[in-house]
Each structure stands twice: as C-alpha cells, then as structure tokens.
Design a protein around this motif. Sequence first.
Motif, short mmCIF file in Angstrom:
data_model
loop_
_atom_site.label_atom_id
_atom_site.label_comp_id
_atom_site.label_asym_id
_atom_site.label_seq_id
_atom_site.Cartn_x
_atom_site.Cartn_y
_atom_site.Cartn_z
N LEU A 199 -11.52 -5.25 -11.92
CA LEU A 199 -11.33 -4.64 -13.24
C LEU A 199 -11.86 -3.21 -13.24
CD1 LEU A 199 -12.18 -7.39 -15.85
CD2 LEU A 199 -10.04 -6.19 -15.55
N LEU A 200 -13.00 -3.02 -12.59
CA LEU A 200 -13.59 -1.68 -12.48
C LEU A 200 -12.59 -0.75 -11.80
CD1 LEU A 200 -16.29 -0.19 -12.92
CD2 LEU A 200 -16.84 -0.70 -10.57
N LEU A 201 -11.94 -1.30 -10.76
CA LEU A 201 -10.96 -0.52 -10.00
C LEU A 201 -9.87 0.01 -10.93
CD1 LEU A 201 -9.42 -1.78 -6.66
CD2 LEU A 201 -8.04 -0.62 -8.33
N VAL A 202 -9.28 -0.88 -11.73
CA VAL A 202 -8.16 -0.41 -12.55
C VAL A 202 -8.63 0.51 -13.68
CG1 VAL A 202 -6.63 -2.30 -11.98
CG2 VAL A 202 -8.08 -2.50 -13.96
N VAL A 203 -9.82 0.25 -14.22
CA VAL A 203 -10.30 1.10 -15.32
C VAL A 203 -10.69 2.48 -14.80
CG1 VAL A 203 -12.10 1.42 -17.04
CG2 VAL A 203 -11.02 -0.78 -16.78
N VAL A 204 -11.44 2.50 -13.71
CA VAL A 204 -11.91 3.78 -13.19
C VAL A 204 -10.74 4.58 -12.63
CG1 VAL A 204 -13.29 4.83 -11.38
CG2 VAL A 204 -14.25 3.03 -12.78
N GLY A 205 -9.81 3.89 -11.98
CA GLY A 205 -8.65 4.59 -11.43
C GLY A 205 -7.82 5.21 -12.53
N GLY A 206 -7.62 4.47 -13.60
CA GLY A 206 -6.81 4.97 -14.70
C GLY A 206 -5.78 3.91 -15.08
N LEU A 207 -5.99 3.31 -16.26
CA LEU A 207 -5.09 2.24 -16.69
C LEU A 207 -3.68 2.78 -16.86
CD1 LEU A 207 -7.32 0.41 -19.28
CD2 LEU A 207 -6.40 -0.54 -17.19
N GLY A 208 -2.72 2.03 -16.37
CA GLY A 208 -1.33 2.42 -16.58
C GLY A 208 -0.85 3.49 -15.62
N SER A 209 -1.36 3.52 -14.39
CA SER A 209 -0.80 4.43 -13.40
C SER A 209 -1.01 3.84 -12.01
CB SER A 209 -1.45 5.80 -13.48
OG SER A 209 -2.74 5.76 -12.96
N LEU A 210 0.00 3.96 -11.16
CA LEU A 210 -0.14 3.45 -9.80
C LEU A 210 -1.00 4.37 -8.96
CD1 LEU A 210 3.41 2.05 -9.02
CD2 LEU A 210 1.33 0.79 -9.48
N HIS A 211 -1.02 5.67 -9.31
CA HIS A 211 -1.94 6.57 -8.61
C HIS A 211 -3.37 6.09 -8.80
CE1 HIS A 211 1.57 9.16 -9.31
NE2 HIS A 211 1.20 9.78 -8.21
N GLY A 212 -3.62 5.64 -10.04
CA GLY A 212 -4.96 5.19 -10.39
C GLY A 212 -5.42 4.07 -9.49
N VAL A 213 -4.48 3.21 -9.06
CA VAL A 213 -4.86 2.11 -8.17
C VAL A 213 -5.51 2.64 -6.91
CG1 VAL A 213 -3.93 0.27 -6.74
CG2 VAL A 213 -3.06 0.58 -9.04
N VAL A 214 -4.89 3.69 -6.34
CA VAL A 214 -5.41 4.23 -5.08
C VAL A 214 -6.75 4.91 -5.32
CG1 VAL A 214 -4.93 5.73 -3.14
CG2 VAL A 214 -3.08 4.46 -4.22
N PHE A 215 -6.82 5.72 -6.38
CA PHE A 215 -8.11 6.37 -6.70
C PHE A 215 -9.20 5.32 -6.90
CE2 PHE A 215 -5.49 9.99 -8.50
CZ PHE A 215 -5.85 10.87 -7.52
N GLY A 216 -8.85 4.28 -7.69
CA GLY A 216 -9.82 3.24 -8.00
C GLY A 216 -10.25 2.49 -6.75
N ALA A 217 -9.30 2.25 -5.85
CA ALA A 217 -9.63 1.51 -4.62
C ALA A 217 -10.61 2.31 -3.77
CB ALA A 217 -8.36 1.21 -3.83
N ILE A 218 -10.38 3.62 -3.69
CA ILE A 218 -11.31 4.46 -2.93
C ILE A 218 -12.69 4.38 -3.57
CG2 ILE A 218 -11.85 6.82 -2.27
CD1 ILE A 218 -8.79 7.30 -2.19
N PHE A 219 -12.70 4.47 -4.89
CA PHE A 219 -13.97 4.44 -5.63
C PHE A 219 -14.71 3.12 -5.39
CE2 PHE A 219 -16.43 3.61 -9.43
CZ PHE A 219 -17.13 4.80 -9.55
N VAL A 220 -14.00 2.00 -5.62
CA VAL A 220 -14.65 0.69 -5.50
C VAL A 220 -15.01 0.39 -4.05
CG1 VAL A 220 -14.25 -1.78 -5.74
CG2 VAL A 220 -13.66 -0.25 -7.58
N GLY A 221 -14.17 0.89 -3.12
CA GLY A 221 -14.45 0.64 -1.71
C GLY A 221 -15.71 1.34 -1.23
N TYR A 222 -15.98 2.53 -1.76
CA TYR A 222 -17.13 3.28 -1.25
C TYR A 222 -18.36 3.19 -2.13
CZ TYR A 222 -14.34 5.05 2.50
OH TYR A 222 -13.58 5.11 3.64
N LEU A 223 -18.20 2.72 -3.38
CA LEU A 223 -19.34 2.67 -4.29
C LEU A 223 -20.51 1.84 -3.73
CD1 LEU A 223 -20.42 3.57 -7.02
CD2 LEU A 223 -19.48 1.50 -8.01
N PRO A 224 -20.26 0.63 -3.18
CA PRO A 224 -21.40 -0.15 -2.67
C PRO A 224 -22.20 0.60 -1.62
CG PRO A 224 -19.45 -1.52 -2.77
CD PRO A 224 -19.01 -0.13 -3.06
N GLN A 225 -21.49 1.40 -0.80
CA GLN A 225 -22.22 2.15 0.24
C GLN A 225 -23.05 3.26 -0.37
OE1 GLN A 225 -19.55 3.30 3.33
NE2 GLN A 225 -18.69 1.24 3.43
N VAL A 226 -22.48 3.89 -1.39
CA VAL A 226 -23.25 4.95 -2.06
C VAL A 226 -24.50 4.34 -2.70
CG1 VAL A 226 -23.21 6.62 -3.94
CG2 VAL A 226 -21.22 6.36 -2.48
#
Lengths: 358, 289
Positions: free
Chosen positions: A258-285
């Motif tokens: 859910l964090l992925l879709v909200v942070v990426g941007g609801l209602g956009s497929l670009h947002g999926v990719v942005f969100g995935a990068i965010f959620v993928g790297y957040l635990p490491q940060v």
Amino acid sequence: MRFVLTTHYGQDVNLFRHNGQRFWYALLAVGAVAAPLFLNAFYVGELVLVFIWAVAGIGLMLLVGYTGLVSLGHAAFLAIGAYCHAVLLGYGVPFALSAPIAVAFTALVGALVGIPALRMTGVYLAIATLAFERIVAYVIEHWEPVTGGLRGMSVPQPEFFGLSLADSYVLYYFSLGVLAAGLFAAANLLRSPMGRAFIAVRDSEISAESMGVHLARTKTTAFAVSAAFTGLAGVLLAHRIGYLAPDAFTVQTSIQLLLLVVVGGLGSLHGVVFGAIFVGYLPQVIALARDVLPSAVGQIPGLELGVFGAILVLFLVFEPLGLYGRWLKIRSWLSQFPLYRKATHKRQKSYLRTERVH
Amino acid sequence: MEAFQLLLSGLSQGCVYGLIALGFVLIYKATEMLNFAQGDMMMLGAFVAFTLVNLLGLSFFVGFFLTLVVMVGFGMALERTVIRPMIGEPPFAVLMLTIGLGFILRAVAGAVWGSETETLDVPFAGNVLEVGGVVLGYENLVVIAGTALLCVALWAFFRYSRIGIAMQAASQNQLAAYYSGVPVKRVTSLVWGISAAISATAGILVAPVMLIDPMMGFLGIKAFAAAIVGGLGSLPGAIVGGLIIGVAEQFVGLYLPPGLGEVSAFVILLVMLMVRPQGIFASMQQKKV
C-alpha cells in the motif's frame, strides 16, 4: 513546452504521445538492459527485488489507484502465487506450465474473495481482505505436508538451456522482461473499455452504473487481474528468495505494498516504478540510519514500521499524488519557467460525498 | 460447568471487542471514515492508565478518569490536526492514513514504554467469586459490568443530552445538521474524542485479563470483524457482534484443532459477508438512484 497536434483519433490512445517520449523510454530500456554489466551481484539482486515489488505494485495499483478498492491482504496473493508455484515445481511440473497455473489460480482466488464484498461498499472489502490474509496465513502455517508449515519449504530452481533462475543475473533479465510485459499489459488494459470502466467506478459508482458499467463484473475483474499480477510477483519472489516461510508474507508486506502505491502516486503506472524503488530501498536506508542514530532511538522496536507509517501519513496529507505527482509539478515548473503558477496543480477542495442512505 | 466458564470468559473477551467496535462504528457513523487505528488507541489508553496508576501512584479510579480525560483530548487533537485536512479526500485515503497512524502509535508506545509486557494494578485483580461450584474471575465480571454500564451511559447520552442529539443529527445528514445550527466540526471532533475514550476504557478493562504491550492493538482487527458482523453503523450491533465473536473464539479454541480459535473471527466475518453482508442489525444501505 511541447504541444502535440492531434491529427487522428488514434493519438488519444497511443502509448507514447510523441517521439520525445519514445526516445526517453528507449534510453531507459537500454539502461535497464545494460545495468548488470556495471553492477555486482548484490546490487543486481536488490534490483530484482525492486522489479518484483513493481510487478506486485501494478496489481495493487490497478485495484487501489484505478478502481478505488482497497485491499489490506495482498500479501496473501503474493503468498498464494509463490507457494502454488513452488509446490507445482516440487511435483515436477515444468516451469512454463507451473507459473501460468499459479497466476491463474491466484486470479481465481482473488475473484472468489472479491465476490462477497462486492455487494457492499469498499469498506467491507478492506476488512474482508484483511481477514482473508489472516486465514491464508493460518492455512500456510498449518498445512504442513504441502507448505512445510512454520519450517518453510525450499523452491526448486529449474534450468533452461543451462541457465538457472537461481543465478541473479538470469533472474534479473527474466524479471525485467516480466515487469516490462506487465507494464505494457496494464497500460493496454487501461486504454480498453474495461480499464475505462475501472476508472469510472473509482470516480463514482453511481454514475458509472448509470452509464451502463456492470459494477459487480467490473469489480470482480479488477480484483482478479490485481490478484493475478500479485501472484506473478509471488512466482518471481519464490525464485528470488529461494526458501518460502510464512514470515515472508505478513500484514507488514501488505502495508508495504500500500505504501508503494501511495508514495509512488495513486492512479499512475509510473508511480508503481517510483514506489517500487522507494519501498525496495527504504529498509536499507532505515538499517543504515539505525547505525548512525543514538542507540536509544535506533533500538526502538517497530521503528521501521513507525517510519513506514509516518511516511504514509505525510504523503497522504501533503502530496496525495505521490512521487509521480511531485515529478509532474517539477516538470511543468521547468517547462513553464518563469511563468509557472502554483494554482495549476492546486487540489480542488471537495466535501464529504456520501454514498449511503440511512 | 466448563461450558459456563467458557461462556463467561468469551463474553468478557467479546465485551472488549464490542467496545473497540463501538468506537469504530461511532466514527464511521459520524464521518464515514474508518479508523483502523482504533485498536492502537486502546493500547495507548491502557498505557496512559498504566503511567498514571502504576508509575505516578494515583488510585485506580482517579487514574481511570484522568485517562478518559487525556484520551478525549488526544482524540480531539488527532481529529483536528490529521483527520480534518482529509475531509473530501477519497475514503481509502483516510483508511490508509489511519493505518499509518496505527503504526506510528505503536512505534511511539514502543519508544516511550518499551516493548515488555506490563501489568496494570487494579483493585479487583486475582479475586474469584465461587457460585455453586463455578469459579468466576473478578476480572471477567468487571469487564462485563463495565461494558454494560458504559452502554447505558452512552445510550442516555445519545438519547437525552443536547450534544448527543446533535451528534445523531450530524451523523444522519451533515449538511442538514449544519443548516439547523449544529456545529458539525466541533461535533466531529467530539466524536473522535469519545471514541478514543471508549477505546481507552476497553484497554483498561482488558488490562488485567491480557497484559499491556505495544502490540495489543492487533486486537482491533477482530473488533472490525465484530463491527461488520453486527452491522456497520449500528451501535448495539457492535456490542452484539463483539459478543458473538468473543464467545465463538473460546468454544472453537477448545473443541476444534489448535490455532483455529485465532482465525474463527475472520471465518465468521467472511461467512457473514456472503450470507448477510449488511450485518445482523442492518442500519444503512448503499445509495440507489
């Protein structure tokens, strides 16, 4: 600023609006294909995880961002896809058959879960999916002969032409291909009548229904498609982690999606990719920050989830359109400089719209 | 006899689910928002009481009432700062916001009070009442009595007090209520405050039965199930739904395979959604044009 002169109707549904976009996407594709040449195995493995998040994110984005239905149990679909695939592989079913079966099975389960909740508002769906997730977790923990219970099960790694999916470089190209195909399929779906119906249902169920959209069928389709994408991500995840255990699929996983879709941007497929990068790297940060911060702060139990929650809240309050929405604003600032007006992107103030009667 | 004791502990557990569900339904009725942080508000209330009673050494009843005051303030502050800017946003945005709030509350509680389990000092802990060979724990009786008392108080509040009637009006139709002079914003604030206080009561009542720790808010998930089983939007329904789930859990836990008691609430919920999605006490339907 670029103005596209519309000369035929096909331009309205084209995937790319002009050659500039084609150029940039081609460059991105080349970069993604060439990336493993410059990265070591660890970073390639991390990128694989980002791709898997993105594939699952497409599923949830179609549901939350485009159809307006919330699922708090998508980890369950991830788990069903992963376990179904791993179990089938264990019985000696070839990969080319077991992956589609796993995806189809997840879609079927998704449709079944959706059905009881469709007769009421989305609220019920949110809680029903949460309940469904707990039940799936229970089944996985207690169905030991098949799932290995709490001990977990290892995933057989098949080979094609001497290439094994256990190798992170092979898995990288495979999941990159799956992600690209998934994004293409989702973009296509969204410009088809069914995709338009999703959006209509999100914006107002009543007006969608009065325009002839079959509500129950649309919602069930959305749920099934969403589950299918998430199941596909589960298949990839099974190969990525190599060993399935119940603790890989918890409520936390659902919330991360859910964090992925909200942070990426609801209602956009670009947002999926942005969100995935965010959620993928957040635990490491966060893991890095734990080392830097004083131990009193760094050792707080549940710190990671607390940070997730805080980011979720901040985005919802201050930037509901997510990272992609922010990028759109930056882009229009650049293209309109120095004539950019803040009001262009002002959120329209609206009031409580009720869809119920007493 | 065994069945009777199970019934009693099921009822007391059900009362706690019912109370959390009550807070949840109250907010849903008034604002059409789903507060997934309801369970975590309960946890916070229990910790506030723990601080006042155990750490500051106040007497139990003083601590209890102070906790209620603190939680009313907390609920109103939360509504004012985070929830009110979300009015007009799509419902799932608010839903996700409250999920995020729940995680924050859990992390904050973990930071302030630590992750160990704590015991609230209550005057009635450990005592048992023996009636005709049946041993009844005082904790369980107090939970049931407390819930009953609170329900009567709430009923009287909504039936007779001016502000309670204003709340009913605002929950039925915000715009019409506003036109008739009901201060809708203040009423909404107060609804959040009352809801937080009800959750805190649930937390204090349940504290002797199950220990206080930052994760106790997960109890809230079962309370949502209770709210839907009872009929989302119905206050008596919330309590009845809670009782059904609490009792079912105890009996399933004893007579069926281990672990099934934990998920029985969710099975009941899914079955209910298939058979009668509007819940036992259906109070609202979807708008039809």
